[in-house]
Design an enzyme around this catalytic site. Structure first.
Site, PDB file in Angstrom:
ATOM      1  N   CYS A  87       0.839  -1.195   0.000  1.00  0.00           N
ATOM      2  CA  CYS A  87       0.000   0.000   0.000  1.00  0.00           C
ATOM      3  C   CYS A  87       0.880   1.254   0.000  1.00  0.00           C
ATOM      4  CB  CYS A  87      -0.973  -0.034   1.171  1.00  0.00           C
ATOM      5  SG  CYS A  87      -2.325   1.178   1.030  1.00  0.00           S
ATOM      6  N   HIS A 175      -3.677  -5.309   0.656  1.00  0.00           N
ATOM      7  CA  HIS A 175      -3.198  -5.695   1.985  1.00  0.00           C
ATOM      8  C   HIS A 175      -3.296  -7.208   2.243  1.00  0.00           C
ATOM      9  CE1 HIS A 175      -2.678  -1.657   3.747  1.00  0.00           C
ATOM     10  NE2 HIS A 175      -3.670  -1.313   2.941  1.00  0.00           N
ATOM     11  N   GLU A 177      -1.455  -8.791   4.156  1.00  0.00           N
ATOM     12  CA  GLU A 177      -1.088  -9.028   5.565  1.00  0.00           C
ATOM     13  C   GLU A 177      -2.303  -9.024   6.479  1.00  0.00           C
ATOM     14  OE1 GLU A 177      -1.407  -4.542   5.678  1.00  0.00           O
ATOM     15  OE2 GLU A 177      -1.060  -6.132   4.220  1.00  0.00           O
TER      16      GLU A 177
END
Length: 237
Positions: A87, A175, A177
């Site tokens: 990001c 994202h 993660e």
């Protein structure tokens, strides 16, 4: 393998990154550039991960610590080490490699579909992923593709969703993660972002998606496995 993360949010937990590292017995160290300007030496880690943030890479006047962080990241890129931007981190990589970062036409927040590009699929499979997948997005900026980089993904709201530069620098706008804890923190800390918008989902649409959380974890594992393979190969040369 030693992983160093540049973290820009006080509530950042690293999510699926930490889970993968723990499962593989790897260490993680962290620098918060807005708090501490002391960065590790390049030989102290194998993979640098630049995490997301609420600021923009072009806001150096508001966040002067960005200047030193960019100098550090540029040095790591030039050293040939593995670098992964997520990001805000992807936007920083674009800028440092000659691209430009600006506001996107739309804010993109929630679970949205991205497509891996045909040219990418035909060239080589860097990590095992389907041609279309749903990922967590939370951004208002976008970047241009740096010269010499290959576009990897696109979405309806934002054409630039990721690129690879050389064989060791990877940037993704989304994202992977994000685990349940990450999403709960984003909802809690950034609820003001959840306004009416063409590509902005509600809290109800974003939370409770165990199926998408599982695919997000699998994607992050595939990406980090790819980095692991590349780092191991480079040490054997």
């Amino acid at each position: 393998m030693n992983i160093h993360c540049l973290v820009h949010l006080e509530f950042e937990t690293l999510g699926n990154i930490r889970e993968w590292a723990c499962n593989n017995g790897y260490s993680i160290s962290v620098t918060m550039p807005y708090v501490n300007s002391i960065y590790p030496q390049p030989d102290e880690f194998d993979l640098l991960i630049i995490m997301g943030g609420l600021m923009s890479v072009y806001q150096e006047d508001e966040h002067p610590w960005l200047i030193q962080e960019k100098e550090f990241v540029k040095g790591i890129i030039d050293s040939g080490k593995a670098v992964y931007g997520i990001c805000f981190g992807a936007q920083m990589l674009s800028e440092l490699l000659g691209g430009k970062v600006s506001r996107n036409e739309f804010r993109e927040i929630g679970w949205h579909s991205i497509r891996s590009l045909d040219t990418f699929n035909e060239d080589e499979v860097l990590f095992s992923i389907p041609s279309e997948l749903t990922v967590l997005q939370w951004h208002g900026d976008t970047f241009t593709l740096p010269d010499g980089a290959r576009r990897l993904f696109e979405s309806e709201a934002c054409p630039e969703q990721g690129f690879i530069y050389g064989d060791n620098v990877l940037a993704v706008q989304f994202h992977p993660e994000a685990d349940e804890s990450c999403i709960d923190s984003l909802i809690s800390e950034c609820s003001s972002d959840l306004v009416e918008g063409k590509y902005i989902q509600s809290e109800k649409e974003i939370t409770g998606r165990d199926d998408l959380l599982a695919s997000s974890s699998a994607l992050m594992s595939a990406i980090l496995d790819w980095f692991e393979d590349g780092i191991k190969a480079s040490t054997q040369e």
